[in-house]
Scaffold this active site. Structure first.
Site, PDB file in Angstrom:
ATOM      1  N   GLU A   1      -1.180  -7.120   1.055  1.00 23.84           N
ATOM      2  CA  GLU A   1      -1.781  -6.881   2.371  1.00 23.84           C
ATOM      3  C   GLU A   1      -1.537  -8.074   3.288  1.00 23.84           C
ATOM      4  O   GLU A   1      -1.716  -9.232   2.876  1.00 23.84           O
ATOM      5  CB  GLU A   1      -3.289  -6.663   2.186  1.00 23.84           C
ATOM      6  CG  GLU A   1      -3.856  -5.631   3.111  1.00 23.84           C
ATOM      7  CD  GLU A   1      -3.297  -4.231   2.838  1.00 23.84           C
ATOM      8  OE1 GLU A   1      -2.359  -3.824   3.552  1.00 23.84           O
ATOM      9  OE2 GLU A   1      -3.796  -3.567   1.929  1.00 23.84           O
TER      10      GLU A   1
ATOM     11  N   THR B   1       1.214  -9.103   4.200  1.00 20.21           N
ATOM     12  CA  THR B   1       2.417  -9.806   3.740  1.00 20.21           C
ATOM     13  C   THR B   1       3.674  -9.282   4.426  1.00 20.21           C
ATOM     14  O   THR B   1       4.676  -9.989   4.480  1.00 20.21           O
ATOM     15  CB  THR B   1       2.591  -9.637   2.217  1.00 20.21           C
ATOM     16  OG1 THR B   1       2.382  -8.258   1.901  1.00 20.21           O
ATOM     17  CG2 THR B   1       1.592 -10.486   1.446  1.00 20.21           C
TER      18      THR B   1
ATOM     19  N   ALA C   1      -8.502   4.663   9.903  1.00 16.50           N
ATOM     20  CA  ALA C   1      -9.074   4.404   8.586  1.00 16.50           C
ATOM     21  C   ALA C   1      -8.220   3.472   7.735  1.00 16.50           C
ATOM     22  O   ALA C   1      -8.564   3.168   6.604  1.00 16.50           O
ATOM     23  CB  ALA C   1      -9.275   5.728   7.850  1.00 16.50           C
TER      24      ALA C   1
ATOM     25  N   GLU D   1       6.471   1.751  17.842  1.00 16.37           N
ATOM     26  CA  GLU D   1       5.078   1.283  17.777  1.00 16.37           C
ATOM     27  C   GLU D   1       4.938  -0.106  18.419  1.00 16.37           C
ATOM     28  O   GLU D   1       3.986  -0.374  19.157  1.00 16.37           O
ATOM     29  CB  GLU D   1       4.612   1.264  16.318  1.00 16.37           C
ATOM     30  CG  GLU D   1       3.179   0.824  16.186  1.00 16.37           C
ATOM     31  CD  GLU D   1       2.414   1.536  15.081  1.00 16.37           C
ATOM     32  OE1 GLU D   1       2.889   2.560  14.559  1.00 16.37           O
ATOM     33  OE2 GLU D   1       1.322   1.056  14.758  1.00 16.37           O
TER      34      GLU D   1
ATOM     35  N   ASP E   1       4.173   0.498   6.908  1.00 17.54           N
ATOM     36  CA  ASP E   1       3.646   1.860   7.049  1.00 17.54           C
ATOM     37  C   ASP E   1       4.769   2.865   7.300  1.00 17.54           C
ATOM     38  O   ASP E   1       4.807   3.944   6.700  1.00 17.54           O
ATOM     39  CB  ASP E   1       2.634   1.920   8.203  1.00 17.54           C
ATOM     40  CG  ASP E   1       1.535   0.877   8.060  1.00 17.54           C
ATOM     41  OD1 ASP E   1       1.360   0.342   6.939  1.00 17.54           O
ATOM     42  OD2 ASP E   1       0.863   0.589   9.061  1.00 17.54           O
TER      43      ASP E   1
HETATM   44  C1  GLA Z   1      -1.306  -2.554   9.282  1.00 13.44           C
HETATM   45  C2  GLA Z   1       0.108  -2.780   9.766  1.00 13.44           C
HETATM   46  C3  GLA Z   1       1.033  -3.056   8.579  1.00 13.44           C
HETATM   47  C4  GLA Z   1       0.478  -4.192   7.718  1.00 13.44           C
HETATM   48  C5  GLA Z   1      -0.985  -3.933   7.369  1.00 13.44           C
HETATM   49  C6  GLA Z   1      -1.621  -5.084   6.644  1.00 13.44           C
HETATM   50  O1  GLA Z   1      -1.364  -1.392   8.499  1.00 13.44           O
HETATM   51  O2  GLA Z   1       0.576  -1.638  10.447  1.00 13.44           O
HETATM   52  O3  GLA Z   1       2.318  -3.371   9.058  1.00 13.44           O
HETATM   53  O4  GLA Z   1       0.645  -5.431   8.345  1.00 13.44           O
HETATM   54  O5  GLA Z   1      -1.754  -3.666   8.528  1.00 13.44           O
HETATM   55  O6  GLA Z   1      -1.063  -5.251   5.390  1.00 13.44           O
END
Ligand code: GLA
Length: 393
Positions: free
Chosen positions: A40, A42, A134, A171, A183
């Site tokens: 997370e 990272t 969420a 985005e 993501d």
């Molecule tokens: C969000 C961002 C991702 C990532 C996470 C944290 O989901 O969209 O790119 O940085 O936070 O791990």
């Protein structure tokens, strides 16, 4: 606050499309949300992440048009957006804000920016059951469903990595949210039954099977992130400061030994932020190896350690996340639990012995509601495939 447990299927958008256009949709694109098992904050440090795509998704029923008009109705928001592919500016001139339609326009814009010509518009109906805000990446699901549809209508070859990159670009530059690549990448490249270890620098990835003996359980606290953009950007800046201090491109290039030897020159907060990222990268690589060996106990312990690091060093948790993680771990079938996603609200994730997963979900939900006075949603997630044209029903 209650949590939306409504499910969306191919039929949801196919039926709405038929009602609107008087014919069955010739095509339906689906792209999943994700839950991150570990790794997370990272991704924007060129590090490692281990997410899986989930069985909640954005669905887009569509038909190509002969002209360049794009007409998409969003069932979840009860409105329709229209634009012309020929009218999209070269310069994003953003940020355009986070309204759902900007994700669609931004993806169309990003195709052009990446050197592709979208030749045909589409008529579409979109809906999804990834809860918004969420931490399960409803926006990446929407972006990839739209990207999949545009690639199809314009007969462009489908390249999941390129689609993830251009969706991230949409985005960042169009919508104006400074996210990393995780993501979009998992929404594009997820595989049923698997987590995906992603190297966010090289964009190499490795599928890791999830053993049948365990269930991945989402723990939705029914809190939603607030002020997350500013806190997220502030964390990114701290990481960049730390990387600059060490004279490297990103914290990916700093080891725990470097931090121990030279970290004293950083201010205490920046040092803590860096320590989270450096230790989280190591945990993520160890977690992928543990999962590959089927050592779910080791994976669970690494998830526990990740939560502590996010709470204490990166400071992106909140009391409700800490509570649901603590209550999850109190169940005898729980192997490990942590917050997931950017933080400040949203969901935890737990690794649970599959045979006990239903009892776990009921017990944790009741205990959380009794203690926190919010009704959570606790549910088993199946690892699912990335963005695709869904087969006809
Ligand atoms: C969000 C961002 C991702 C990532 C996470 C944290 O989901 O969209 O790119 O940085 O936070 O791990």
């Amino acid at each position: 606050m209650t949590t939306d447990q409504r499910r969306v299927t191919r039929g949801t958008v196919a039926d709405a499309f038929a009602a609107r256009y008087g014919e069955a949709p010739p095509l339906v694109a689906r792209a999943p949300g994700r839950v991150n098992l570990i790794g997370e904050h990272t991704d924007y440090n060129d590090g490692f992440v281990l997410p899986m795509a989930i069985d909640r998704a954005a669905w887009l029923a569509f038909r190509p048009r002969v002209d360049q008009r794009v007409v998409i109705e969003a069932l979840d928001f009860d409105n329709t957006t229209e634009f012309d592919l020929g009218d999209l500016p070269r310069d994003p001139a953003g940020p355009h804000g986070e309204g759902w339609a900007e994700y669609a326009r931004g993806v169309a814009w990003a195709f052009g920016e990446a050197g592709h010509t979208l030749t045909r518009g589409l008529d579409g109906v979109v809906a999804g059951d990834v809860p918004v805000g969420a931490g399960l990446s409803s926006s990446a699901a929407l972006e990839l469903a739209v990207a999949r549809a545009f690639a199809t209508t314009s007969e462009l070859p489908w390249d999941p990595t390129a689609a993830a990159l251009l969706s991230q670009r949409a985005e960042n530059a169009w919508v104006g949210v400074n996210s990393g690549i995780m993501d979009q990448f998992i929404a594009a490249k997820g595989r049923a039954g698997h987590a995906l270890l992603i190297d966010c620098r090289s964009l190499d990835s490795r599928l890791v099977p999830i053993p049948d003996s365990v269930a991945v359980v989402v723990l939705d606290t029914a809190t939603r992130r607030g002020l997350v953009d500013s806190a997220y950007n502030e964390r990114r800046q701290a990481c960049e400061r730390a990387a600059a201090y060490f004279g490297v491109k990103a914290l990916r290039d700093v080891t725990s030994d470097d931090l121990a030897a030279r970290g004293d020159g950083l201010d205490p907060v920046t040092r803590k932020r860096a320590r989270h990222v450096i230790t989280e990268d190591a945990r993520t690589l160890a977690a992928a190896d543990a999962l590959e060996r089927g050592d779910v106990a080791a994976l669970g312990a690494l998830m526990d350690a990740s939560h502590a690091s996010l709470r204490d060093d990166f400071e992106v948790s909140r009391p409700e996340l800490d509570a649901i993680v603590r209550l999850a771990r109190a169940h005898h079938a729980c192997l490990g639990a942590r917050m997931t996603g950017a933080g400040f609200g949203g969901c935890g994730v737990a690794l649970v012995e599959r045979a006990q997963a239903d009892d776990f979900a009921a017990t944790v939900a009741a205990a959380y509601e009794a203690e926190v006075r919010l009704r959570p949603a606790v549910y088993v997630c199946a690892a699912s495939d990335g963005a695709a044209i869904a087969p006809a029903a």
